[in-house]
Motif scaffolding. Sequence first.
Motif, PDB file in Angstrom:
ATOM      1  N   PRO A  79      50.694 -22.367   7.543  1.00  0.00           N
ATOM      2  CA  PRO A  79      50.475 -23.452   6.575  1.00  0.00           C
ATOM      3  C   PRO A  79      50.771 -23.013   5.139  1.00  0.00           C
ATOM      4  CG  PRO A  79      48.590 -23.224   8.047  1.00  0.00           C
ATOM      5  CD  PRO A  79      49.504 -22.083   8.340  1.00  0.00           C
ATOM      6  N   VAL A  89      52.518 -31.232   6.340  1.00  0.00           N
ATOM      7  CA  VAL A  89      51.954 -31.079   7.682  1.00  0.00           C
ATOM      8  C   VAL A  89      50.813 -32.081   7.813  1.00  0.00           C
ATOM      9  CG1 VAL A  89      50.907 -29.484   9.327  1.00  0.00           C
ATOM     10  CG2 VAL A  89      52.539 -28.621   7.638  1.00  0.00           C
ATOM     11  N   GLU A  92      47.280 -34.389  12.229  1.00  0.00           N
ATOM     12  CA  GLU A  92      47.368 -34.236  13.679  1.00  0.00           C
ATOM     13  C   GLU A  92      48.366 -33.144  14.058  1.00  0.00           C
ATOM     14  OE1 GLU A  92      45.300 -35.968  15.639  1.00  0.00           O
ATOM     15  OE2 GLU A  92      44.530 -36.633  13.693  1.00  0.00           O
ATOM     16  N   GLN A  93      48.929 -32.478  13.067  1.00  0.00           N
ATOM     17  CA  GLN A  93      50.004 -31.529  13.344  1.00  0.00           C
ATOM     18  C   GLN A  93      49.549 -30.084  13.142  1.00  0.00           C
ATOM     19  OE1 GLN A  93      53.171 -32.861  10.759  1.00  0.00           O
ATOM     20  NE2 GLN A  93      53.648 -34.594  12.093  1.00  0.00           N
ATOM     21  N   LEU A  94      50.335 -29.192  13.739  1.00  0.00           N
ATOM     22  CA  LEU A  94      50.028 -27.770  13.650  1.00  0.00           C
ATOM     23  C   LEU A  94      51.333 -27.070  13.281  1.00  0.00           C
ATOM     24  CD1 LEU A  94      47.567 -25.908  14.334  1.00  0.00           C
ATOM     25  CD2 LEU A  94      48.568 -25.638  16.606  1.00  0.00           C
ATOM     26  N   VAL A 150      56.913 -27.095  13.163  1.00  0.00           N
ATOM     27  CA  VAL A 150      55.770 -28.013  13.130  1.00  0.00           C
ATOM     28  C   VAL A 150      55.664 -28.696  14.485  1.00  0.00           C
ATOM     29  CG1 VAL A 150      54.780 -30.063  12.055  1.00  0.00           C
ATOM     30  CG2 VAL A 150      55.981 -28.375  10.641  1.00  0.00           C
ATOM     31  N   ASP A 153      51.545 -32.324  17.758  1.00  0.00           N
ATOM     32  CA  ASP A 153      50.266 -32.501  18.433  1.00  0.00           C
ATOM     33  C   ASP A 153      49.440 -31.229  18.244  1.00  0.00           C
ATOM     34  OD1 ASP A 153      48.166 -32.762  20.116  1.00  0.00           O
ATOM     35  OD2 ASP A 153      49.352 -32.897  21.962  1.00  0.00           O
ATOM     36  N   ALA A 154      48.325 -31.353  17.528  1.00  0.00           N
ATOM     37  CA  ALA A 154      47.553 -30.170  17.135  1.00  0.00           C
ATOM     38  C   ALA A 154      46.398 -29.877  18.087  1.00  0.00           C
ATOM     39  CB  ALA A 154      47.029 -30.351  15.721  1.00  0.00           C
ATOM     40  N   THR A 155      46.520 -30.268  19.343  1.00  0.00           N
ATOM     41  CA  THR A 155      45.398 -30.021  20.257  1.00  0.00           C
ATOM     42  C   THR A 155      45.314 -28.558  20.694  1.00  0.00           C
ATOM     43  OG1 THR A 155      46.829 -30.803  22.009  1.00  0.00           O
ATOM     44  CG2 THR A 155      45.200 -32.363  21.195  1.00  0.00           C
ATOM     45  N   ALA A 157      44.358 -25.978  19.164  1.00  0.00           N
ATOM     46  CA  ALA A 157      43.611 -25.285  18.108  1.00  0.00           C
ATOM     47  C   ALA A 157      43.080 -23.926  18.553  1.00  0.00           C
ATOM     48  CB  ALA A 157      42.480 -26.167  17.622  1.00  0.00           C
ATOM     49  N   GLN A 221      49.789 -19.760  13.486  1.00  0.00           N
ATOM     50  CA  GLN A 221      49.642 -21.217  13.409  1.00  0.00           C
ATOM     51  C   GLN A 221      48.373 -21.648  12.681  1.00  0.00           C
ATOM     52  OE1 GLN A 221      49.160 -19.364  16.028  1.00  0.00           O
ATOM     53  NE2 GLN A 221      47.241 -19.967  16.993  1.00  0.00           N
ATOM     54  N   ARG A 223      46.561 -25.239  10.169  1.00  0.00           N
ATOM     55  CA  ARG A 223      46.705 -26.480   9.421  1.00  0.00           C
ATOM     56  C   ARG A 223      46.309 -26.232   7.978  1.00  0.00           C
ATOM     57  NH1 ARG A 223      43.724 -30.613  13.335  1.00  0.00           N
ATOM     58  NH2 ARG A 223      43.079 -28.658  14.283  1.00  0.00           N
TER      59      ARG A 223
END
Length: 397
Positions: A79, A89, A92-94, A150, A153-155, A157, A221, A223
């Motif tokens: 980031p 970013v 919802e993004q990673l 990028v 979908d940032a699931t 984490a 990675q 955010r």
Amino acid sequence: MPMKYAIILPDGAADEPIEALGGRTPLEAARTPNVDWISATGRQGCVVTIPRAFSPGSDVATLSLFGYDPHTHYCGRAPLEAAARGIEVGPEQLVFRCNLVTIVDDVMEDFTAGHISQREADVLIAELNTRLNGKRVTFHRGISYRNLMVAFDATMANLQCTPPHDIPHQAVAEHLPRGTGAEWVLDLMRQARAILAEHDVNHVRRDLDENPATDIWLWGQGRPKPMQAFAERFGVRGAVIAAVDLVRGIARTVGMDVIDVPGATGFLDTDYAAKGRAAVETLESYDLVIVHIEAPDEAGHLGDAAEKVLAIERIDEHIVGPVLAALRTCDRWRILVAPDHPTPVGQRVHTRTPPPFCMAGEGITALLKRPFSESASAESDLQIERGHELMEYFLRA
Ligand SMILES: [Zn+2]
């Protein structure tokens, strides 16, 4: 008159005694009259730039040196680099660091893909965007091997990834991404490998005996997290000179201006004198200039003691020297020299040993009166346990 401040960050310059240097460290072996003057007329000490909970990355260490506690502010390397590139970013993004690397027989041969040229890297990144556009990812060009991706979908984490420069010449199998989303990342890496294998850029690189970019390696990675502006936090208006996106991104995130210097490369061939001149000019319009130089870290990763000594000498002659001379024409000034972490030539990776620093100028009385070195700094009474407090100490003490 406001105080003028300069901070020089020679990335990874701290080291350990090296036999080839007669048992001296590169900082000790290098001819550095200017840095030695600072440490002998001012103070030297050590600073914990990597809190226990973190691994020894430049991202964590540099946040500390900028005066921001990584416990509160760390959000991953990518980031910060995205901020340097002006990449938005979404929540919802990673964003991932996407290295172009050379993996041979499942061994991390080269985390830089032979320091692949900008033009070649750009072509490969564009190709990945075209061929993987159904994957809900976007690749972004960076500098040479240091690119970004990028994911929409940032699931993921809870993903653990390993920096590729931490595993030189090691089998990659034990260091592949783990945790939530690992399968998805691995699948992407496999697909990229197939695309890269047949690409003309790599055919040419192989023909020229240069390391091909066999793979992408996703890591770092996170955010973006907003941070309090530096000027608001410390009451000093500063600008940053740095070639690498990480440091430029930290600067942008804390609202500091970033000064572009043609010829600054983030590698051993950087134009040191150009950076020195730019720093002196910057001091005319700002109260603080921070100059970051990546070269000593790269020399450490290459395991090249001679190159590391050379990089340190060039920083002293072409950057510290002119900056110090300019400051000494001002009424009130201070200077700080602080490597972010060691990158020992003998280990070729970052270590968490607290690096030395030295500072001189108004109100800073002499302590040890010795040349700058890791061992002298370790003997100093000045040991800063919480690295982010060094900035406060330097600007206000
Ligand atoms: Zn570093």
